[in-house]
Enzyme design. Sequence first.
Site, PDB file in Angstrom:
ATOM      1  N   TYR A 128     -15.927  51.217  17.437  1.00 46.41           N
ATOM      2  CA  TYR A 128     -15.043  50.474  16.637  1.00 46.41           C
ATOM      3  C   TYR A 128     -15.439  50.755  15.276  1.00 46.41           C
ATOM      4  O   TYR A 128     -16.186  50.009  14.802  1.00 46.41           O
ATOM      5  CB  TYR A 128     -14.721  49.224  17.296  1.00 46.41           C
ATOM      6  N   LYS A 170     -12.333  54.048  18.132  1.00 52.25           N
ATOM      7  CA  LYS A 170     -11.295  53.308  17.575  1.00 52.25           C
ATOM      8  C   LYS A 170     -11.450  53.264  16.144  1.00 52.25           C
ATOM      9  O   LYS A 170     -12.340  52.769  15.645  1.00 52.25           O
ATOM     10  CB  LYS A 170     -10.958  51.726  18.069  1.00 52.25           C
TER      11      LYS A 170
END
Length: 298
Positions: free
Chosen positions: A137, A166
Site C-alpha cells: 500500500y 494499492k
Amino acid sequence: MDKNIIIGAMTALITPFKNGKVDEQSYARLIKRQIENGIDAVVPVGTTGESATLTHEEHRTCIEIAVETCKGTKVKVLAGAGSNATHEAVGLAKFAKEHGADGILSVAPYYNKPTQQGLYEHYKAIAQSVDIPVLLYNVPGRTGCEISTDTIIKLFRDCENIYGVKEASGNIDKCVDLLAHEPRMMLISGEDAINYPILSNGGKGVISVTSNLLPDMISALTHFALDENYKEAKKINDELYNINKILFCESNPIPIKTAMYIAGLIESLEFRLPLCPPSKENFAKIEEVMKKYKIKGF
C-alpha cells in the site's frame, strides 16, 4: 500461489462508532450490504476504517466480524495489517491469517522515514510470516514514505505472496511505469478520482471509499473496465464525478462517514479524535450532492 487472487471491486470499509465504541452490529450490516451489491472483497481496518485510532483489540474484532460475515460467500477479506514497526505488522498479519482473512493490505511504514532497503526488509519480513496474499500500500501523502517502483518490483519478484500494490500516490505515470516493467503485477487503484484511468491502463481492481455508499456502481465500473468495455465504464465514472469529489472535501473518512450518516446507513456520526465531524458548510455540500443519488439506508 495464484497472484491474481484478490482483485476486482473492493471496499475500504468505514468503522462505525456508537457511544465511543465500535458499533459491531452496524459494521456487520454494512458488510452484508457490500456482499449484496456485487463487491468482490472488503478491506477492514485500513485508512478509511480509522485504524490509526483503533485499539489492537478493536482492530482484531473488526477483522473477525468481516471474516464471519463473509463466510460462505464469494466475497473475500483483505485485512488491513500495517504498522511502522515491522514486528507489529508481522503480528497483525499473523492474526489476520489465523482468523480466516484471505489476504492482507500493508501500508508503508509511516513517520520513521525508512530507506528503500528498509522498506524491502520490512515487507519481506511480513511476506515470510504468512502464506496468504500480501498487497503493498503506497500512500506517500499520508505516510511521508514513497515505495519506489524498483522496490515494488523487487518485492513482487522476490516474494511469492506479494501479488501487487494499492497505488494511492495519484501518480498515473508511476502506475504505467510499474506495469511496463512488470506486467504480471496486480495494480490496484487506491483513489476513487483515478479509478477509471488506472483500470483503463492495465489496473486489475480498485479499493474504493465511494463504494461504502455506492457499491453497485463501483462494482459495475470495475467489471466493465476489466471486461474492456471502456465506454460503459467511462459512463459510470462520469456519473460518479460529483460524489467522488465531495467525498474528499475533508480528510478521509470524514466525508464518507458523513454521507453514510445522512443516508441512514450508520446510526451515529462519530469519529475518534483527532478526527471530528465536518464543518457545517461541508455537511451541507455533502447533503446537496447526495440528493442526486438514490441511496437506501437499513
